[in-house]
Write a protein that holds these residues in place. Structure first.
Motif, PDB file in Angstrom:
ATOM      1  N   GLY A 197       0.804  -1.415   0.082  1.00  0.00           N
ATOM      2  CA  GLY A 197       0.148  -0.068   0.123  1.00  0.00           C
ATOM      3  C   GLY A 197       0.676   1.274   0.193  1.00  0.00           C
ATOM      4  O   GLY A 197       0.277   2.472  -0.229  1.00  0.00           O
ATOM      5  N   ASP A 198       2.169   1.275  -0.013  1.00  0.00           N
ATOM      6  CA  ASP A 198       2.948   2.353   0.168  1.00  0.00           C
ATOM      7  C   ASP A 198       3.401   2.404  -1.191  1.00  0.00           C
ATOM      8  O   ASP A 198       4.471   2.004  -1.674  1.00  0.00           O
ATOM      9  N   LEU A 199       2.665   3.351  -1.939  1.00  0.00           N
ATOM     10  CA  LEU A 199       2.978   3.699  -3.224  1.00  0.00           C
ATOM     11  C   LEU A 199       3.968   5.000  -3.335  1.00  0.00           C
ATOM     12  O   LEU A 199       4.580   5.397  -4.567  1.00  0.00           O
ATOM     13  N   ALA A 200       4.662   5.391  -2.264  1.00  0.00           N
ATOM     14  CA  ALA A 200       5.599   6.443  -2.473  1.00  0.00           C
ATOM     15  C   ALA A 200       6.947   5.879  -2.569  1.00  0.00           C
ATOM     16  O   ALA A 200       8.088   6.595  -2.699  1.00  0.00           O
ATOM     17  N   VAL A 201       7.230   4.492  -2.480  1.00  0.00           N
ATOM     18  CA  VAL A 201       8.439   4.024  -2.632  1.00  0.00           C
ATOM     19  C   VAL A 201       8.990   3.994  -4.241  1.00  0.00           C
ATOM     20  O   VAL A 201       8.213   4.185  -4.964  1.00  0.00           O
ATOM     21  N   ARG A 202      10.174   4.518  -4.128  1.00  0.00           N
ATOM     22  CA  ARG A 202      11.095   4.746  -5.589  1.00  0.00           C
ATOM     23  C   ARG A 202      12.264   3.770  -5.510  1.00  0.00           C
ATOM     24  O   ARG A 202      12.926   3.591  -4.443  1.00  0.00           O
ATOM     25  N   LEU A 203      12.798   3.663  -6.815  1.00  0.00           N
ATOM     26  CA  LEU A 203      14.032   2.946  -6.956  1.00  0.00           C
ATOM     27  C   LEU A 203      15.081   3.947  -7.416  1.00  0.00           C
ATOM     28  O   LEU A 203      14.650   4.765  -8.187  1.00  0.00           O
ATOM     29  N   PRO A 204      16.195   3.759  -6.844  1.00  0.00           N
ATOM     30  CA  PRO A 204      17.157   4.532  -7.450  1.00  0.00           C
ATOM     31  C   PRO A 204      17.558   4.140  -9.014  1.00  0.00           C
ATOM     32  O   PRO A 204      17.814   3.063  -9.011  1.00  0.00           O
ATOM     33  N   VAL A 205      17.636   5.191  -9.862  1.00  0.00           N
ATOM     34  CA  VAL A 205      17.792   4.810 -11.321  1.00  0.00           C
ATOM     35  C   VAL A 205      19.272   4.103 -11.415  1.00  0.00           C
ATOM     36  O   VAL A 205      19.526   3.131 -11.932  1.00  0.00           O
ATOM     37  N   GLY A 206      20.231   4.922 -11.153  1.00  0.00           N
ATOM     38  CA  GLY A 206      21.606   4.473 -11.489  1.00  0.00           C
ATOM     39  C   GLY A 206      22.007   4.578 -12.763  1.00  0.00           C
ATOM     40  O   GLY A 206      21.471   5.124 -13.685  1.00  0.00           O
ATOM     41  N   GLU A 207      23.120   3.882 -13.054  1.00  0.00           N
ATOM     42  CA  GLU A 207      23.816   4.013 -14.306  1.00  0.00           C
ATOM     43  C   GLU A 207      24.057   2.750 -15.012  1.00  0.00           C
ATOM     44  O   GLU A 207      24.484   2.512 -15.857  1.00  0.00           O
ATOM     45  N   ASP A 208      23.493   1.632 -14.182  1.00  0.00           N
ATOM     46  CA  ASP A 208      23.442   0.467 -14.972  1.00  0.00           C
ATOM     47  C   ASP A 208      22.576   0.367 -16.233  1.00  0.00           C
ATOM     48  O   ASP A 208      21.367   0.501 -16.008  1.00  0.00           O
ATOM     49  N   PRO A 209      23.100   0.404 -17.444  1.00  0.00           N
ATOM     50  CA  PRO A 209      22.311   0.109 -18.770  1.00  0.00           C
ATOM     51  C   PRO A 209      21.104  -0.925 -18.793  1.00  0.00           C
ATOM     52  O   PRO A 209      20.003  -0.651 -19.415  1.00  0.00           O
ATOM     53  N   ASP A 210      21.245  -2.055 -17.954  1.00  0.00           N
ATOM     54  CA  ASP A 210      20.160  -2.952 -18.211  1.00  0.00           C
ATOM     55  C   ASP A 210      19.106  -2.767 -17.074  1.00  0.00           C
ATOM     56  O   ASP A 210      18.126  -3.148 -17.152  1.00  0.00           O
ATOM     57  N   ALA A 264      18.467   0.232 -15.062  1.00  0.00           N
ATOM     58  CA  ALA A 264      18.251   1.743 -15.373  1.00  0.00           C
ATOM     59  C   ALA A 264      16.807   1.805 -15.919  1.00  0.00           C
ATOM     60  O   ALA A 264      15.580   2.594 -15.442  1.00  0.00           O
ATOM     61  N   PRO A 265      16.534   1.399 -17.048  1.00  0.00           N
ATOM     62  CA  PRO A 265      15.002   1.639 -17.763  1.00  0.00           C
ATOM     63  C   PRO A 265      14.069   0.679 -16.780  1.00  0.00           C
ATOM     64  O   PRO A 265      12.810   1.122 -16.768  1.00  0.00           O
ATOM     65  N   LEU A 266      14.496  -0.526 -16.163  1.00  0.00           N
ATOM     66  CA  LEU A 266      13.633  -1.302 -15.218  1.00  0.00           C
ATOM     67  C   LEU A 266      13.091  -0.249 -14.094  1.00  0.00           C
ATOM     68  O   LEU A 266      12.094  -0.250 -13.419  1.00  0.00           O
ATOM     69  N   ALA A 267      14.178   0.600 -13.413  1.00  0.00           N
ATOM     70  CA  ALA A 267      13.777   1.362 -12.332  1.00  0.00           C
ATOM     71  C   ALA A 267      13.098   2.488 -12.671  1.00  0.00           C
ATOM     72  O   ALA A 267      12.001   2.920 -11.968  1.00  0.00           O
ATOM     73  N   ARG A 268      13.203   2.965 -14.092  1.00  0.00           N
ATOM     74  CA  ARG A 268      12.472   4.246 -14.390  1.00  0.00           C
ATOM     75  C   ARG A 268      11.131   3.617 -14.739  1.00  0.00           C
ATOM     76  O   ARG A 268      10.103   4.333 -14.349  1.00  0.00           O
ATOM     77  N   ALA A 269      10.808   2.598 -15.207  1.00  0.00           N
ATOM     78  CA  ALA A 269       9.620   2.138 -15.630  1.00  0.00           C
ATOM     79  C   ALA A 269       8.856   1.799 -14.114  1.00  0.00           C
ATOM     80  O   ALA A 269       7.440   2.127 -14.173  1.00  0.00           O
ATOM     81  N   PHE A 270       9.502   1.446 -13.121  1.00  0.00           N
ATOM     82  CA  PHE A 270       8.732   0.933 -12.000  1.00  0.00           C
ATOM     83  C   PHE A 270       8.567   2.169 -11.212  1.00  0.00           C
ATOM     84  O   PHE A 270       7.388   2.435 -10.745  1.00  0.00           O
TER      85      PHE A 270
END
Length: 445
Positions: A190-203, A205-211
């Protein structure tokens, strides 16, 4: 870990075998060459003594065989003369003895009386004799054993080191996925305020941004829906209050109405009451979504809350209100806790065949547990999770009233329990019926 450990053990094992082969061959060759040179020198001395007579030969052989665990054998005119460590010539390998007797130099490693030795045989052509000297290899054998244990221990340590390296590499590789899994679990709770650090990993980073985009979209939608429900509830309260007051006036004059009019008034009053409860629940749940936690965190005695509910709410005769335990203090919002417990009592009376028992007790060392038992048929296993969802209602076969409610009462209970750091569930009551449980962490003063 297994792969790294096995690869490390295989590589170090091959290196250990190579190191063992090279070092043991080198040390053994050095020892053999040294023994052959010494035996050759001693054989020349013995041959020189034989050419000048046998006087002093025994003393010479005694001096040549003075090394510990060594032995000197001399065959002169088919007579064996020994010195040093007394050994039986028959203990020597037969092929070695035959080769030396045939006039050929020979050397051979063997074991005599449990001791590894090197036997060197040299013919003495000018004296028609044969010289045999036995050199002990005990020190060299100890060195080989020590070296082998060191190499085996090194292979084992290398395997463990490889496993630790594999664990470290796996944790490093899986750390982003572990963070993703934790974030997804947090969002699912239920905590939708959670976020992932995007970082510089090319594989990744897109997954983190999408999440992050998905979580932000869901959070925005939930907040918009909560605001909409709150706005609608607020807008409905004023006309609803007017309708309730008008209904009170009509009810006050119900004696002036005909039978059909009174029946219509009763139906309208029932639906209006249900509508009022629905609006109140929508407003309450929208406020809970908007705050996301207990509004006024203060020490609350759940035993006193349950006692207050029992005094002011119509608890049926025969129902048991029980409070056990020394400390029932929790940290939270008293109003929301009262609302959650009251909803469970109402649910038991309207949909569970009546309230059987309301109790507060210790839920282990760190929790306070509220139990509400009803006298109904219980909740089917397939509905035990679903009934805490919003607008969920029990199956028609298990309903005890024609009024199925708004479907928000138990959802509010679950929401308030979560906001207080606890959780709620339903289980089978030992006396029959259903037992609704709220468990909240105890207040540590």
């Amino acid at each position: 870990m297994t792969a790294f450990g096995l690869v490390s053990m295989i590589v170090t094992g091959l290196l250990a075998v190579l190191a063992w082969t090279l070092s043991s061959s080198y040390m053994l060759n050095q020892r053999t060459d040294s023994a052959v040179r010494q035996a050759s020198a001693n054989a020349r001395l013995a041959e020189s003594r034989l050419r000048h007579g046998s006087d002093g030969l025994a003393a010479l052989l005694t001096g040549l065989g003075s090394e510990a665990e060594s032995a000197v054998l001399l065959v002169n005119r088919e007579q064996w003369i020994s010195s040093g460590n007394q050994i039986d010539p028959k203990q020597l390998p037969r092929a070695f003895v035959s080769m030396v007797a045939a006039g050929q130099p020979a050397r051979q490693r063997t074991v005599l009386s449990g001791t590894p030795v090197l036997a060197v045989g040299l013919p003495l052509p000018t004296s028609a004799a044969t010289y045999v000297q036995v050199f002990p290899l005990r020190d060299l054998d100890r060195t080989f054993r020590f070296l082998s244990w060191i190499l085996v221990l090194g292979v084992i340590i290398s395997g463990f080191a490889g496993a630790l390296l594999g664990r470290w590499a796996a944790l490093q590789a899986l750390r982003p996925l572990i963070k993703l899994n934790s974030a997804v679990a947090t969002a699912a709770a239920g905590d939708l305020a959670v976020r992932l650090p995007v970082g510089e990993d090319p594989d990744l980073a897109p997954l983190a941004r999408a999440f992050n985009d998905t979580a932000e979209t869901l959070q925005t939608r939930v907040e918009r829906d909560a605001r909409f429900a709150a706005d609608v509830s607020h807008e409905l309260r004023s006309p609803l209050t007017t309708m309730v007051n008008a209904m009170a006036v009509l009810d006050h004059r119900r004696g002036q109405l005909t039978g059909n009019a009174r029946q219509a008034l009763d139906l309208l009053s029932s639906d209006l009451t249900r509508f009022q409860h629905l609006v109140d629940d929508l407003l309450e749940i929208s406020l809970a979504d908007d705050s996301g936690s207990a509004d006024k965190a203060e020490p609350v005695d759940l035993g006193a809350v349950v006692g207050e509910i029992a005094r002011h709410y119509p608890i049926p005769a025969g129902a048991v209100v029980e409070t056990t335990g020394r400390s029932m203090m929790i940290l939270g919002d008293r109003r929301r806790l009262e609302r959650a417990i009251t909803n469970l009592v109402v649910n038991a009376q309207q949909h569970g065949g009546g309230l059987h028992q309301l109790s507060v007790r210790a839920g282990g060392a760190d929790n306070v547990r509220i139990e509400v038992d009803d006298a109904g048929p219980g909740v089917p296993d397939e509905d035990k999770l679903r009934i805490f969802e919003r607008f969920a209602r029990g199956s028609p076969a298990t309903r005890r009233s024609s009024d199925a409610g708004s479907g928000l009462g138990l959802a509010l209970v679950a929401q308030h329990a979560r906001d207080h750091g606890g959780h709620t569930w339903v289980e089978d009551c030992p006396t029959g019926g259903a037992r609704f449980v709220i468990e909240i962490p105890r207040y540590q003063s």
